[in-house]
Design an enzyme around this catalytic site. Structure first.
Site, PDB file in Angstrom:
ATOM      1  N   GLY A  14      55.193  73.569 -35.019  1.00 51.11           N
ATOM      2  CA  GLY A  14      54.356  75.002 -34.946  1.00 51.11           C
ATOM      3  C   GLY A  14      53.156  74.857 -36.069  1.00 51.11           C
ATOM      4  CB  VAL A  26      46.168  64.864 -47.630  1.00 51.37           C
ATOM      5  CG1 VAL A  26      46.344  63.544 -47.144  1.00 51.37           C
ATOM      6  CG2 VAL A  26      47.537  65.772 -47.745  1.00 51.37           C
ATOM      7  NE  ARG A  75      57.280  73.876 -31.058  1.00 51.83           N
ATOM      8  CZ  ARG A  75      57.316  74.514 -32.185  1.00 51.83           C
ATOM      9  NH1 ARG A  75      57.904  73.470 -33.297  1.00 51.83           N
ATOM     10  NH2 ARG A  75      56.883  75.542 -32.623  1.00 51.83           N
ATOM     11  CG  ASP A 106      63.866  72.515 -38.959  1.00 51.94           C
ATOM     12  OD1 ASP A 106      63.157  72.486 -38.009  1.00 51.94           O
ATOM     13  OD2 ASP A 106      65.028  73.180 -39.039  1.00 51.94           O
ATOM     14  CB  THR A 130      57.243  76.139 -40.769  1.00 53.44           C
ATOM     15  OG1 THR A 130      58.126  76.972 -40.027  1.00 53.44           O
ATOM     16  CG2 THR A 130      58.166  75.787 -42.010  1.00 53.44           C
ATOM     17  CG  ASP A 132      59.879  79.597 -38.617  1.00 53.62           C
ATOM     18  OD1 ASP A 132      59.458  80.570 -38.221  1.00 53.62           O
ATOM     19  OD2 ASP A 132      60.311  78.606 -37.879  1.00 53.62           O
ATOM     20  CG  ASP A 134      62.783  77.338 -41.542  1.00 54.02           C
ATOM     21  OD1 ASP A 134      61.915  76.726 -41.804  1.00 54.02           O
ATOM     22  OD2 ASP A 134      63.234  77.183 -40.214  1.00 54.02           O
ATOM     23  CG  MET A 174      57.233  84.283 -34.096  1.00 53.81           C
ATOM     24  SD  MET A 174      55.888  82.883 -33.944  1.00 53.81           S
ATOM     25  CE  MET A 174      55.752  82.885 -32.229  1.00 53.81           C
ATOM     26  NE  ARG A 176      61.930  76.806 -34.691  1.00 51.27           N
ATOM     27  CZ  ARG A 176      61.455  76.602 -33.535  1.00 51.27           C
ATOM     28  NH1 ARG A 176      62.291  76.600 -32.475  1.00 51.27           N
ATOM     29  NH2 ARG A 176      60.420  75.992 -33.449  1.00 51.27           N
TER      30      ARG A 176
END
Ligand code: F6P
Length: 328
Positions: A14, A26, A75, A106, A130, A132, A134, A174, A176
Site C-alpha cells: 500500500g 535514496v 502487491r 510487512d 505503511t 498502519d 505496525d 484503516m 489492517r
C-alpha cells in the site's frame, strides 16, 4: 565487504505519504556517494518484468510534497514464487544492480527477506512505509502521521454535522490489524469510544457507555472503529447499537482510501528523508537484510527477521486508558 555500484529502489504494498521524500533521499544520497541509482516501477512486479529506469537528482525534483509514489506500487503475488524471484534476480544481474532499498510494510519485508536469503550477492535494506504503523523496530512508519491527520480533519467535520443533528456516528478507519490510527485519531477528536483490535470491547459495554453519555447530556457521539476490530464490522456494530439506543439517529462513515492519499505532513517528509538517507548509508557500510527505523528520535537498524517475528506492535497503554477517561 562488497562495493556497491548500482542501487535499485522500489516501493511496494500500500502506498503511504512520505514514500516520495524517501525515494528522493535514496536517489540523491546514492548519487552523492558515487552510486548509479535505478528506479524500479510497481514494486516487485517491476523487478520481475524488468520495468526500471536510470534516475538522477532531477528525476526526484519537486516530489517532497506529493502523496502516493512516483515509482508506483503493487502487491505482487508472483514474487512469492521461486520462478518470480529467479526472474527478478536475473534482471538485477543483467543490469548490474547489487543493492536494493525496498520501501513498504510487512508483506514487502517478507518478500525482501526471502529474496536476500536466497540471493546473498544482493544487499537489501528495508524502509518501513505503511500508514498502519505496525512494524516492530520503528516507533513510526512512513505515512502514519499524514494518514492520522487526514482522519482527524475528516472526523472534525463529521463532528460538526453530528452535533448539529444530535447524531451518533460510527466511523471506520484503516490500519489492517493495527488500531494505531484509530487510537490517535480518537484522542485527537475526543471520540466517545474507540474500538481497537488490540483491546476487546463488548458491544454491551459500548451501549452502556453511550447511554451514560446521553444521561450526561452529550449532544453527539463519535465511535471510531478500527477496521481490524473483532466485533464483526462497522455496519454490524451500528445495527446492534441502534436496536438498543433509540435517542440517537445513527450514521456510519467508512473513510477508506482517502486516508492513504494527500501531501505528506512535515513529520513524514522529515522521516522519509531521514530513513532514505540512513538506508543508503547502511548499505554503504555493507549491511543487508536490515530495516532502518526511528526509536527515541534516533535512527536504529533492526534485522528484518527480527522486525517480522517480533511482529506484535504494542499500542501505548497510557493513550488507551487516557482516551476513555477524557471522553467522560
Ligand atoms: O496497509 C495499508 C492499508 O491501507 C491497510 O490499512 C488496509 O487494510 C489495506 O492497506 C488496504 O489495501 P488495498 O489498498 O490493497 O485495498
Amino acid at each position: 565487504m562488497q562495493k556497491i555500484l548500482k542501487l535499485g529502489v522500489l516501493t511496494s504494498g500500500g502506498d503511504a505519504p512520505g514514500m516520495n521524500p524517501c525515494i528522493r533521499a535514496v536517489v540523491r544520497t546514492g548519487i552523492y556517494n558515487g552510486l548509479e541509482v535505478v528506479g524500479i516501477r510497481k514494486g516487485y512486479q517491476g523487478l520481475i518484468e524488468d520495468d526500471m529506469y536510470d534516475m538522477n537528482p532531477r528525476s526526484v525534483s519537486n516530489i517532497l510534497n506529493l502523496g502516493g509514489t512516483i515509482l508506483k506500487t503493487a502487491r505482487c503475488l508472483p514474487f512469492r514464487t521461486d520462478e518470480g524471484m529467479e526472474a527478478a534476480y536475473q534482471n538485477l544481474k543483467k543490469r548490474g544492480i547489487n543493492a536494493l532499498v525496498v520501501i513498504g510494510g510487512d508483506g514487502t519485508f517478507t518478500g525482501a527477506l526471502r529474496f536476500a536469503k536466497k540471493y546473498t550477492d544482493i544487499q537489501v535494506m528495508g524502509v518501513p512505509g505503511t500508514i498502519d504503523n505496525d512494524l516492530y523496530g520503528s516507533t513510526y512508519t512512513l505515512g502514519f502521521d499524514t494518514a492520522t491527520n487526514t482522519v482527524v480533519e475528516a472526523i472534525d467535520k463529521i463532528r460538526d454535522t453530528a452535533d448539529a443533528h444530535d447524531r451518533l456516528f460510527f466511523i471506520e478507519v484503516m490500519g489492517r490489524d493495527s488500531g494505531a490510527i484509530a487510537l490517535r485519531a480518537g484522542v485527537c477528536c475526543g471520540a466517545e469510544a474507540i474500538l481497537l483490535p488490540e483491546k476487546a470491547t463488548a458491544i454491551d459495554d459500548l451501549i452502556e457507555n453511550l447511554k451514560n453519555g446521553q444521561d450526561k447530556k452529550k449532544s453527539s457521539s463519535i465511535v471510531i472503529v478500527a477496521e481490524g476490530d473483532k466485533n464483526g464490522g462497522v455496519y454490524d456494530i451500528a445495527r446492534k447499537v441502534q436496536q438498543e439506543i433509540k435517542f440517537y439517529d445513527i450514521k456510519v462513515t467508512i473513510l477508506g482510501h482517502l486516508q492513504r492519499g494527500g501531501s505528506p505532513s512535515a513529520f513524514d517528509r522529515v522521516l522519509g528523508s531521514r530513513l532514505g538517507y540512513a538506508a543508503v548509508k547502511a548499505l554503504l557500510r555493507g549491511e543487508s537484510r536490515k530495516m532502518v527505523g526511528l526509536q527515541a528520535n534516533y535512527i536504529k537498524i533492526t534485522d528484518i527477521e527480527e522486525a517480522l517475528t517480533q511482529h506484535e506492535f504494542k499500542l501505548e497503554e497510557d493513550l488507551m486508558e487516557m482516551a476513555d477517561i477524557l471522553a467522560i
